[in-house]
Design a protein around this motif. Sequence first.
Motif, mmCIF file in Angstrom:
data_model
loop_
_atom_site.group_PDB
_atom_site.id
_atom_site.type_symbol
_atom_site.label_atom_id
_atom_site.label_comp_id
_atom_site.label_asym_id
_atom_site.label_seq_id
_atom_site.Cartn_x
_atom_site.Cartn_y
_atom_site.Cartn_z
ATOM 1 N N GLN A 42 0.833 -1.215 0.000
ATOM 2 C CA GLN A 42 0.000 0.000 0.000
ATOM 3 C C GLN A 42 0.864 1.261 0.000
ATOM 4 O OE1 GLN A 42 -2.188 -1.071 3.722
ATOM 5 N NE2 GLN A 42 -3.956 -0.273 2.605
ATOM 6 N N PRO A 43 0.419 2.336 -0.687
ATOM 7 C CA PRO A 43 1.117 3.606 -0.553
ATOM 8 C C PRO A 43 1.087 4.072 0.911
ATOM 9 C CG PRO A 43 -0.405 3.664 -2.412
ATOM 10 C CD PRO A 43 -0.686 2.391 -1.662
ATOM 11 N N LEU A 44 2.179 4.644 1.358
ATOM 12 C CA LEU A 44 2.275 5.141 2.736
ATOM 13 C C LEU A 44 2.769 6.579 2.693
ATOM 14 C CD1 LEU A 44 2.326 4.401 5.850
ATOM 15 C CD2 LEU A 44 4.750 4.014 5.538
ATOM 16 N N PRO A 60 8.878 -6.504 -1.605
ATOM 17 C CA PRO A 60 7.770 -5.852 -2.304
ATOM 18 C C PRO A 60 8.218 -4.526 -2.917
ATOM 19 C CG PRO A 60 7.573 -5.539 0.066
ATOM 20 C CD PRO A 60 8.762 -6.427 -0.140
ATOM 21 N N LYS A 61 7.482 -4.090 -3.942
ATOM 22 C CA LYS A 61 7.735 -2.751 -4.487
ATOM 23 C C LYS A 61 7.123 -1.752 -3.512
ATOM 24 C CE LYS A 61 7.738 -1.498 -8.864
ATOM 25 N NZ LYS A 61 7.169 -1.214 -10.188
ATOM 26 N N LEU A 62 7.866 -0.730 -3.207
ATOM 27 C CA LEU A 62 7.369 0.193 -2.179
ATOM 28 C C LEU A 62 7.008 1.540 -2.775
ATOM 29 C CD1 LEU A 62 9.865 -0.410 0.762
ATOM 30 C CD2 LEU A 62 7.561 -1.311 0.464
ATOM 31 N N SER A 120 -5.626 5.642 -2.874
ATOM 32 C CA SER A 120 -5.878 5.209 -1.497
ATOM 33 C C SER A 120 -4.544 4.833 -0.876
ATOM 34 C CB SER A 120 -6.828 4.011 -1.482
ATOM 35 O OG SER A 120 -6.191 2.924 -2.113
ATOM 36 N N GLY A 121 -4.527 4.736 0.437
ATOM 37 C CA GLY A 121 -3.283 4.374 1.107
ATOM 38 C C GLY A 121 -3.400 4.614 2.602
ATOM 39 N N VAL A 122 -2.237 4.582 3.249
ATOM 40 C CA VAL A 122 -2.188 4.781 4.696
ATOM 41 C C VAL A 122 -1.371 6.033 4.981
ATOM 42 C CG1 VAL A 122 -1.362 3.797 6.875
ATOM 43 C CG2 VAL A 122 -2.380 2.304 5.146
ATOM 44 N N MET A 123 -1.958 6.918 5.779
ATOM 45 C CA MET A 123 -1.232 8.109 6.222
ATOM 46 C C MET A 123 -0.889 7.919 7.698
ATOM 47 S SD MET A 123 -2.666 12.004 6.731
ATOM 48 C CE MET A 123 -2.942 12.393 5.031
#
Length: 368
Positions: A180-182, A239-241, A285-288
């Motif tokens: 997930q994008p962070l 994983p790809k980050l 979408s992602g996690v902040m």
Amino acid sequence: METLLAGELKSFGAQSPRVAAGGVGFSGSWETCYRANLWSRLASRVLWCITEFEYASEDDIYAAARAVNWFDLFDVNRTLRVYVTAQKSPVKSLEFVTLRVKDAVCDRFRDDVGRRPDVDRADPDVRVHVFLEDKRGVLYLDTSGEGLFKRGWRMQTVEAPLRENLAAGIVMLTGWKFEQPLLDPMCGGATLLVEAAAMARGRAPGMKRSFGFEKLDSFNGVLWKSLREQAAQPAKQAPKLALFGSDSEATALTAARRNLAAAGVERWVTLEASDVLSRKAPAESGVMIANPPYGERIGESEELSRFYPKLGDALKNNFAGWNCFFFTADRRMEKLIRLQTARRTPLYNGALECRLYEFRIVAGSHRG
Ligand SMILES: C[S@@+](CC[C@H](N)C(=O)[O-])C[C@H]1O[C@@H](n2cnc3c(N)ncnc32)[C@H](O)[C@@H]1O
């Protein structure tokens, strides 16, 4: 954090981990101890219990410390420091107990080998910790040396940086999945981003430092070398980050850049200068995860009370689809941000009681 730490310790081979307030007790081999020091992202120290004793006076503590066969544990040429902490203990002065325990170790060495170790308060080889409760004490040797949050990548600090192990724990608690994008939009020196990237890439947090166990007589150099060699192998399925950081202060971004580079994770992190109130989401979408200022400075508290509602609006306008976490000691945030709290997790930053708030942003998520 203790439950997460118990899980980590189990994966290093710890037997019967027992969760207590502020720590986890466990048994295990030296290999487990070395692994815990090298790999734990959450522990502050790994302490080896040497003796437990009952006491009523400082003399009893001295006797318990003198009864230990110190000469079997470390060489007299090593330097020493004693640390004492107490909870509900009847002793009057912790400083005096510290001196008595130091004397006990030195007296015992003098009896056994005719010489005593020197004390080094700044950079001791061997650290002895004494924990005192009302009638019971425990004496430990520190297998970590410097606190494990000192990973060796921090080149530059900003005001109020998070401890590395706390930052790693916060990232774990959010449930972020590596794919997930962070984003940390108030990234300061990038502690959360470094820890997240290191975790995702399977980097051992202790690779860039040395440990207290290397100074003890029990040290097994062959075992230690093989554990380090294993840890140096690149992760098989990395994983790809997609990590993102921003901050409104140029000095913070300079620190972030230096720290990310020193940790060797800069290629996975995109940094930019921007205000969290105006920046756009870097992905759908992602996690902040962010750690805003707490408001200890004069005037900051009023500034923050005006900031939180604007932050709530900015999240609603720009971050629909994101799961947003804020770690703060300022409990007013939850109300003033005017968003529905999905979860609040109590955590301590040192002695400071904090919260990790989770807000799930969907379009139109404003309260009322
Ligand atoms: C407590 S520090 C974060 C420390 C960081 N977690 C670390 O470990 O280094 C808070 C950061 O928020 C930044 N900040 C404050 N207001 C901001 C805003 N409106 N937009 C973006 N960043 C902001 C500050 O410049 C500071 O670097």
